[in-house]
Structure formats: structure tokens, C-alpha cells
Motif scaffolding. Structure first.
Motif, short mmCIF file in Angstrom:
data_model
loop_
_atom_site.label_atom_id
_atom_site.label_comp_id
_atom_site.label_asym_id
_atom_site.label_seq_id
_atom_site.Cartn_x
_atom_site.Cartn_y
_atom_site.Cartn_z
N LEU A 1 0.88 -1.17 0.00
CA LEU A 1 0.00 0.00 0.00
C LEU A 1 0.91 1.21 0.00
CD1 LEU A 1 -3.29 0.70 1.49
CD2 LEU A 1 -1.47 2.25 2.16
N VAL A 2 0.75 2.08 -1.01
CA VAL A 2 1.64 3.22 -1.19
C VAL A 2 0.86 4.52 -1.10
CG1 VAL A 2 3.21 4.39 -2.81
CG2 VAL A 2 3.27 1.90 -2.59
N VAL A 3 1.40 5.48 -0.36
CA VAL A 3 0.87 6.84 -0.29
C VAL A 3 1.74 7.70 -1.20
CG1 VAL A 3 0.34 8.83 1.19
CG2 VAL A 3 0.14 6.50 2.10
N HIS A 4 1.10 8.50 -2.06
CA HIS A 4 1.81 9.37 -3.00
C HIS A 4 1.79 10.82 -2.53
CE1 HIS A 4 2.38 6.41 -6.31
NE2 HIS A 4 1.36 5.82 -5.72
N ALA A 5 2.67 11.63 -3.09
CA ALA A 5 2.84 13.02 -2.67
C ALA A 5 1.68 13.92 -3.08
CB ALA A 5 4.14 13.59 -3.25
N LYS A 6 1.04 13.61 -4.19
CA LYS A 6 -0.03 14.47 -4.72
C LYS A 6 -1.33 13.67 -4.83
CE LYS A 6 1.88 15.65 -8.61
NZ LYS A 6 2.32 16.26 -9.85
N PRO A 7 -2.46 14.35 -5.02
CA PRO A 7 -3.72 13.62 -5.19
C PRO A 7 -3.78 12.88 -6.52
CG PRO A 7 -4.09 16.00 -5.40
CD PRO A 7 -2.65 15.80 -5.01
N ASP A 8 -4.51 11.81 -6.53
CA ASP A 8 -4.79 11.04 -7.74
C ASP A 8 -5.90 11.77 -8.49
OD1 ASP A 8 -5.74 9.12 -9.60
OD2 ASP A 8 -5.29 7.47 -8.25
N ASP A 9 -5.74 11.97 -9.80
CA ASP A 9 -6.80 12.61 -10.60
C ASP A 9 -7.83 11.60 -11.10
OD1 ASP A 9 -5.68 11.33 -12.85
OD2 ASP A 9 -4.82 13.17 -13.66
N TYR A 10 -7.65 10.34 -10.78
CA TYR A 10 -8.57 9.23 -11.09
C TYR A 10 -8.74 8.94 -12.58
CZ TYR A 10 -9.95 9.79 -6.18
OH TYR A 10 -9.96 9.89 -4.81
N LYS A 11 -7.83 9.44 -13.44
CA LYS A 11 -8.00 9.16 -14.86
C LYS A 11 -6.72 8.99 -15.65
CE LYS A 11 -8.61 14.04 -15.78
NZ LYS A 11 -9.53 15.10 -16.07
N THR A 12 -5.63 9.62 -15.24
CA THR A 12 -4.41 9.60 -16.05
C THR A 12 -3.64 8.30 -15.83
OG1 THR A 12 -4.29 12.00 -15.87
CG2 THR A 12 -2.30 10.87 -16.59
N ASP A 13 -3.41 7.58 -16.92
CA ASP A 13 -2.68 6.32 -16.86
C ASP A 13 -1.18 6.61 -16.87
OD1 ASP A 13 -3.10 3.45 -16.90
OD2 ASP A 13 -2.20 3.44 -18.89
N PRO A 14 -0.35 5.98 -16.07
CA PRO A 14 -0.65 4.82 -15.26
C PRO A 14 -0.89 5.10 -13.77
CG PRO A 14 1.72 4.96 -15.47
CD PRO A 14 1.12 6.14 -16.23
N SER A 15 -0.67 6.35 -13.29
CA SER A 15 -0.73 6.54 -11.83
C SER A 15 -1.57 7.73 -11.37
CB SER A 15 0.68 6.68 -11.26
OG SER A 15 1.27 7.86 -11.78
N GLY A 16 -2.35 8.32 -12.25
CA GLY A 16 -3.22 9.41 -11.83
C GLY A 16 -2.50 10.70 -11.52
N ASN A 17 -1.28 10.87 -12.06
CA ASN A 17 -0.48 12.07 -11.77
C ASN A 17 -0.31 12.31 -10.27
OD1 ASN A 17 0.23 12.88 -14.36
ND2 ASN A 17 -1.70 13.96 -14.65
N SER A 18 -0.17 11.23 -9.53
CA SER A 18 -0.12 11.35 -8.07
C SER A 18 1.28 11.58 -7.50
CB SER A 18 -0.75 10.12 -7.43
OG SER A 18 -0.18 8.94 -7.92
N GLY A 19 2.28 11.66 -8.34
CA GLY A 19 3.60 12.06 -7.87
C GLY A 19 4.40 10.96 -7.19
N ASP A 20 5.42 11.42 -6.46
CA ASP A 20 6.35 10.51 -5.79
C ASP A 20 5.65 9.64 -4.76
OD1 ASP A 20 8.45 11.60 -7.26
OD2 ASP A 20 9.02 13.00 -5.67
N ARG A 21 6.30 8.53 -4.46
CA ARG A 21 5.84 7.62 -3.40
C ARG A 21 6.47 8.09 -2.10
NH1 ARG A 21 6.56 1.93 -6.78
NH2 ARG A 21 5.45 2.68 -8.64
N ILE A 22 5.64 8.44 -1.10
CA ILE A 22 6.18 9.03 0.13
C ILE A 22 6.02 8.14 1.36
CG2 ILE A 22 5.96 11.39 -0.71
CD1 ILE A 22 3.47 11.67 1.13
#
Length: 169
Positions: A139-160
Motif C-alpha cells: 500500500l503506497v501513499v503518494h505526494a499528490k492527489p490522484d486525478d482518477y483518470k491519467t494512466d498509469p498513476s493518476g499524476n499522483s507524484g512521488d511515493r512518500i
């Protein structure tokens, strides 16, 4: 450290579900959620249910705001960047996000909101199947919010932050 584990355990237990599908809270062990330096910043519980796994996440000391939260394919959390966790858990070969017409990965989860005091908690049912395959799941928390649409990671940024849900859990 004991104080944080007690706070995390209390926060996790406070998010108890009442439906028959989810059952009572607190049955599973609290798994440490660590940042890139290896410090504990929260805890995770994952409990098998009929339609998936009920997951509780509580954090303390993360940056305020919304953070992408995902299940990753490999049960490894080698810091500081947690690349060892691999890509999102995606057994059906979908694209990313519930807003993506071709989505979604089984590992796509709701964003985690962290308040200005650095604390946050979320409970949800992950319905993609069993999490306890041979190499586990991260289970990974990312630095930014997930936009729920952009493949492959929702533009959620670094893994923190990262926690390993092992095959034994």
C-alpha cells in the motif's frame, strides 16, 4: 514509537464498519506504514472479506492535503522511493482510474486526506481480489492527489510512504 502505534491503533479501531459485509473492526494486525527514511508514519489493517479486503489506513506526520493511495503489485517497500513495490496492482490489465473509460486498476483507491496537523485516516473495501498472493502487496501513499483518470498513476507524484501487506496477513 509506542505512542504513535497506540494513536494509529486507536484511529484504526475508531473507523469500525457496521455492515455484515465488512464485519467488526480490529481483527487484523496493524502493519507499519513507513516514510522514505524508514520512520513509522502510520499504520494499515487489511482484513479479508467476502468481496475483497477491508482496509483501514491512519497516518501522522505526512504533508497536509490529498494524497493518492494505491495498492502496488509487489509486497516490498525499499526506501527511499519505494520503486520495489512495482506498478499498481492490476491483474485484469486495465488502465488507471475510475474516471478513465478503460479503467480501473484493482489497486486504484480513494485519495487520503491529511489535515493541517499531519493526521489522516480512511477506511474502504478493496474489491479487486485477494491481496495475499505469493509476494504480497504494497500500500503506497503518494505526494499528490490522484486525478482518477491519467494512466498509469493518476499524476499522483512521488511515493512518500509504504506498507507491506504480506502473504501471511
Amino acid at each position: 514509537m509506542r505512542k504513535l502505534i497506540l494513536i494509529v491503533s486507536t484511529a484504526l479501531l475508531a473507523g469500525c464498519a457496521t455492515s455484515d459485509e465488512l464485519g467488526p473492526a480490529g481483527d487484523g494486525p496493524v502493519i507499519a506504514l513507513v516514510n522514505g527514511a524508514g520512520a513509522t508514519v502510520g499504520g494499515v489493517q487489511a482484513e479479508p472479506r467476502t468481496r475483497g479486503s477491508y482496509i483501514r489506513v491512519a497516518v501522522e506526520g505526512l504533508p497536509p492535503g490529498d494524497h493518492g493511495l494505491h495498492l502496488h503489485a509487489v509486497g516490498r517497500c525499499d526506501g527511499p522511493a519505494f520503486q520495489s513495490a512495482g506498478g499498481h496492482w492490476n491483474p485484469a490489465g486495465k488502465q488507471h482510474g475510475h474516471l478513465n473509460p478503460a479503467g480501473q486498476h484493482a489497486g486504484d483507491l480513494p485519495n487520503l486526506t491529511v489535515s493541517t496537523n499531519g493526521r489522516g485516516a480512511i477506511n474502504f473495501l478493496a474489491t479487486g481480489g485477494a491481496l495475499n498472493d505469493a509476494d504480497g502487496t504494497a500500500l503506497v501513499v503518494h505526494a499528490k492527489p490522484d486525478d482518477y483518470k491519467t494512466d498509469p498513476s493518476g499524476n499522483s507524484g512521488d511515493r512518500i510512504a509504504c506498507a507491506v501487506i504480506s502473504p501471511a496477513q
